[in-house]
Design a protein around this motif. Structure first.
Motif, mmCIF file in Angstrom:
data_model
loop_
_atom_site.group_PDB
_atom_site.id
_atom_site.type_symbol
_atom_site.label_atom_id
_atom_site.label_comp_id
_atom_site.label_asym_id
_atom_site.label_seq_id
_atom_site.Cartn_x
_atom_site.Cartn_y
_atom_site.Cartn_z
ATOM 1 N N TRP A 298 -3.591 -3.558 6.046
ATOM 2 C CA TRP A 298 -3.418 -5.006 6.007
ATOM 3 C C TRP A 298 -4.185 -5.646 4.845
ATOM 4 O O TRP A 298 -3.699 -6.546 4.189
ATOM 5 N N VAL A 299 -5.412 -5.191 4.647
ATOM 6 C CA VAL A 299 -6.300 -5.895 3.722
ATOM 7 C C VAL A 299 -6.269 -5.321 2.306
ATOM 8 O O VAL A 299 -6.988 -5.791 1.435
ATOM 9 N N GLY A 313 -16.200 -5.637 6.634
ATOM 10 C CA GLY A 313 -15.063 -6.005 7.478
ATOM 11 C C GLY A 313 -14.854 -7.498 7.597
ATOM 12 O O GLY A 313 -13.714 -7.978 7.593
ATOM 13 N N ASN A 314 -15.940 -8.252 7.686
ATOM 14 C CA ASN A 314 -15.812 -9.696 7.868
ATOM 15 C C ASN A 314 -15.198 -10.360 6.638
ATOM 16 O O ASN A 314 -14.369 -11.265 6.748
ATOM 17 N N LYS A 316 -13.234 -8.834 4.387
ATOM 18 C CA LYS A 316 -11.826 -8.414 4.349
ATOM 19 C C LYS A 316 -10.977 -9.260 5.302
ATOM 20 O O LYS A 316 -9.896 -9.722 4.944
ATOM 21 N N ALA A 317 -11.507 -9.464 6.515
ATOM 22 C CA ALA A 317 -10.767 -10.241 7.516
ATOM 23 C C ALA A 317 -10.624 -11.691 7.072
ATOM 24 O O ALA A 317 -9.594 -12.326 7.325
ATOM 25 N N TYR A 348 -8.538 -16.113 13.920
ATOM 26 C CA TYR A 348 -7.761 -15.027 13.312
ATOM 27 C C TYR A 348 -8.699 -14.049 12.607
ATOM 28 O O TYR A 348 -8.590 -12.825 12.770
ATOM 29 N N GLN A 349 -9.632 -14.580 11.839
ATOM 30 C CA GLN A 349 -10.587 -13.733 11.126
ATOM 31 C C GLN A 349 -11.398 -12.884 12.107
ATOM 32 O O GLN A 349 -11.557 -11.678 11.922
ATOM 33 N N LYS A 350 -11.893 -13.510 13.165
ATOM 34 C CA LYS A 350 -12.687 -12.785 14.172
ATOM 35 C C LYS A 350 -11.870 -11.693 14.846
ATOM 36 O O LYS A 350 -12.358 -10.577 15.077
ATOM 37 N N VAL A 352 -9.249 -10.071 13.650
ATOM 38 C CA VAL A 352 -9.000 -8.965 12.715
ATOM 39 C C VAL A 352 -10.236 -8.073 12.612
ATOM 40 O O VAL A 352 -10.131 -6.839 12.591
ATOM 41 N N VAL A 353 -11.437 -8.677 12.572
ATOM 42 C CA VAL A 353 -12.683 -7.896 12.538
ATOM 43 C C VAL A 353 -12.762 -6.989 13.756
ATOM 44 O O VAL A 353 -13.065 -5.792 13.658
ATOM 45 N N MET A 356 -10.059 -4.124 13.571
ATOM 46 C CA MET A 356 -10.319 -3.109 12.547
ATOM 47 C C MET A 356 -11.274 -2.030 13.038
ATOM 48 O O MET A 356 -11.250 -0.905 12.544
#
Length: 374
Positions: A298-299, A313-314, A316-317, A348-350, A352-353, A356
């Protein structure tokens, strides 16, 4: 609201974030750029075959779903460079170019127009005045239907656009299926089979009409390159599912009205290769020259520096959230109000973190080169 009015309203509302600001699609579409560059060898092959079969004195090319930002003109640059190289190899005169940039009526065409003087200046500096003239026009409207006169286009290009459907696929859902689906706005793991079938049926209808329209508009022997977001494995997590889960959580917390959520469905479907092949064969106007599947995290490719491996990760998200927001914000803010958008993409960001850490988040893209059947 009748279906015609709903479709017309969607064509006005469905567009990426315009302008050149921090949240614009122009500044958050590096993944789309990466996919275009990955498809370039197939584009080269497609144009080379087109030129072996015919050498148009005026090459007419349409980019369907051009959106806004540098990617809109990257397609034009790539095609001009490929044709230039091809003409040198075949020892023939370069053509005049006529490019048509197509997207829905709400697209920010003005930002593209403002960048054209610099684009033409760079083109002359790079190619010289001896190179053929290049004319660029906008052709607004839905590509699920006719856009051009019959037998008028040499090459169609469309990248990261055909996953958008022409309308809400769940308008005719049964009451029983509606009750099971309630609280969601896209396909999720608990969706009843009727939801999957409704999305697939809408895709099949749309893609068949797309192919029929393009076959009528292409010259004999004309070609088409499609870069399509797809589904390579089932079940597979999608970004659209995340938005649905987040909106459902916000509804349960009283942050979103039930009526608004229940009347909203994300008009997107990511087909499988088999589903794409089936429609192409059934419609019958095209021969598939080449079909390749590209699987990416995804990223990957959404960092301007190009290398995502050193990012935590954060971060990237966060980049992924900005990427999705650039595409979805106009549609979501119109339905739910601008005041909830920040919260949607913070969540959304949280999410995805979290995902992952436990899942392999990947997306599939199909690169398809086709020629019009004789």
């Amino acid at each position: 609201m009748d279906s015609f009015s709903a479709t017309t309203e969607r064509q006005l509302l469905l567009h990426m974030n315009g302008g050149k600001g921090e949240r614009s699609y122009a500044n958050n579409s590096l993944l789309q750029k990466k996919l275009m560059l990955k498809a370039k060898p197939i584009l080269e092959e497609t144009i080379m075959k087109l030129y072996h079969d015919s050498s148009p004195s005026c090459m007419k090319v349409a980019d369907l779903g051009c959106s806004v930002g540098p990617n809109s003109l990257l397609v034009i640059s790539n095609i001009i460079n490929i044709v230039d190289t091809t003409c040198t190899i075949l020892n023939c005169e370069p053509p005049t170019f006529q490019f048509y940039l197509n997207d829905l009526f709400g697209n920010d065409f003005n930002t593209i127009f403002k960048s054209l003087p610099d684009f033409h200046t760079r083109l002359v500096e790079d190619k010289g005045h001896k190179f053929g003239s290049c004319f660029i026009n906008a052709t607004p409207g839905s590509f699920y239907g006719r856009l051009f006169p019959s037998n008028s286009i040499d090459l169609f290009h469309s990248s990261n656009s055909l996953h958008w459907l022409s309308q809400d696929p769940l308008l005719g859902l049964t009451k029983e299926a509606e009750s099971l689906y309630k609280g969601h706005c896209h396909i999720v793991s608990t969706s009843p089979p009727e939801v999957y079938k409704a999305y697939l049926k809408q895709f099949q209808q749309d893609f068949k009409l797309f192919l029929k329209s393009r076959s009528e508009e292409l010259v004999p022997g004309g070609a088409m390159l499609l870069v399509v977001l797809g589904n390579h494995e089932t079940p597979r997590r999608t970004g659209w599912e995340l938005i649905s889960l987040i909106l459902n959580d916000m509804f349960l917390e009283g942050l979103i009205e039930e009526e608004k959520l229940n009347s909203f469905n994300i008009p997107v479907y990511e087909p499988t290769v088999e589903e794409i092949r089936h429609v192409i064969q059934e419609e019958g106007s095209f021969f598939v020259q080449r079909l390749e599947i590209l699987i990416l995290p995804w990223v990957e490719g959404i960092n301007e520096a190009g290398d995502d491996s050193f990012l935590d990760g954060n971060i990237k998200a966060g980049l992924m959230a900005k990427h999705v927001r650039a595409a979805m914000e106009p549609l979501l803010s119109t339905k739910f109000g601008e005041e909830v958008i920040n919260e949607v993409f913070i969540r959304y960001q949280k999410k995805v973190v979290q995902l992952m850490e436990v899942e392999k988040l990947e997306c599939a893209t199909f690169m398809i080169s086709m020629t019009k059947n004789a």
